[in-house]
Design an enzyme around this catalytic site. Sequence first.
Site, PDB file in Angstrom:
ATOM      1  N   SER A 187      68.984  87.456  44.316  1.00 15.58           N
ATOM      2  CA  SER A 187      69.220  87.527  42.834  1.00 15.58           C
ATOM      3  C   SER A 187      69.018  89.082  42.273  1.00 15.58           C
ATOM      4  CB  SER A 187      67.890  86.836  42.280  1.00 15.58           C
ATOM      5  OG  SER A 187      67.697  87.332  40.929  1.00 15.58           O
ATOM      6  N   LYS A 240      71.957  78.944  43.282  1.00 14.14           N
ATOM      7  CA  LYS A 240      70.382  79.331  43.043  1.00 14.14           C
ATOM      8  C   LYS A 240      70.046  78.953  41.634  1.00 14.14           C
ATOM      9  CE  LYS A 240      67.887  82.619  41.849  1.00 14.14           C
ATOM     10  NZ  LYS A 240      67.948  83.455  40.859  1.00 14.14           N
ATOM     11  N   GLY A 244      76.744  91.056  36.609  1.00 11.41           N
ATOM     12  CA  GLY A 244      76.889  92.300  37.250  1.00 11.41           C
ATOM     13  C   GLY A 244      75.599  92.435  38.241  1.00 11.41           C
ATOM     14  N   GLU A 247      75.136  90.159  47.765  1.00 17.77           N
ATOM     15  CA  GLU A 247      75.898  89.046  48.778  1.00 17.77           C
ATOM     16  C   GLU A 247      75.999  87.902  48.182  1.00 17.77           C
ATOM     17  OE1 GLU A 247      77.208  90.403  51.554  1.00 17.77           O
ATOM     18  OE2 GLU A 247      76.560  92.124  51.007  1.00 17.77           O
ATOM     19  N   HIS A 279      77.028  87.101  44.946  1.00 15.46           N
ATOM     20  CA  HIS A 279      78.220  87.199  44.434  1.00 15.46           C
ATOM     21  C   HIS A 279      79.409  87.361  45.227  1.00 15.46           C
ATOM     22  CE1 HIS A 279      75.104  88.808  41.312  1.00 15.46           C
ATOM     23  NE2 HIS A 279      75.877  87.724  40.588  1.00 15.46           N
TER      24      HIS A 279
END
Length: 285
Positions: free
Chosen positions: A185, A149, A31, A35, A37
């Site tokens: 992140s 990442k 959750g 951006e 995701h």
Amino acid sequence: MKLIRTTSAMADWSRRLHREGVTIGFVPTMGALHEGHRALIRAARLACDAVVVSIFVNPTQFGPTEDLAKYPRQLRLDRALCAKEGVDAIFAPTAGAMYQPGFQTIVSVPTLARLWEGEARPHHFQGVATVVAKLLSLVQPDISWFGQKDFQQAALVRQLAKDLNLPGTLRVHPTVRERDGLALSSRNVYLSAQQREAAPVLYRALQAGAAAIRGGERRGAFIQRLMAHVVKTERSVTPEYLAVCDPSTLEPLQTIQRHAVLLGAVGLGTVRLLDNMPVTIRPKS
Ligand code: PAF
């Protein structure tokens, strides 16, 4: 868009779609969607008929002194983002639904979990491997997406999926960055204004390392020192590890042959930032 709360409803939904011949793309998340995701969701949308996003702050991948309690939770905003991106279902189980009383199975990928994040966060990767194995079994995706990442996580999940014959293929999507290079992140919200300003030094360090390799430098130790030197230009930033590694084994490289990944983690107060940069040396033509 469907909101699925239980493991049985998740498994039923996927079974029904597969019976209808629908392909399922899966984006597992904790959750606090950003951006990065969104890019994974868009890739899934393009490749598959239906997209499932899981939103589950997995308690087993947090250490006892880590940020589980304060990890950003914003289901309402996340739902809005998913709806806008045409996601078909969100799987947001409770911790109790994922780990029922008496739960005891732990999945571990010991060699890939040994160094770097594994050293800094003991048991973290066991938690990740266990929950990813559960999620892939429940969702039964045709393709799932992970962000580059978290390079070590992606390598470990790839190995896990191969070893346990977990369903679907796995794709790793390039890191999405702010304009100044900071990798997106969910934890960036913890940064104060001053820390946010200093944070891109990690990206600059990796860039300096990659530039040195492209310029002909092949000594791992030299590149490592160069990256550490760049990080030290920001006095508020503490280097944790800056490493030149083999991208498949994640072991440190003394000499770079063709492929390497530069891995970095730094601390800013209580916040840890991770980033990485894969480098390939093109043979001279
Ligand atoms: O990268 C993450 O957000 C998590 O580690 C994952 C893969 C969703 C497992 O909880």
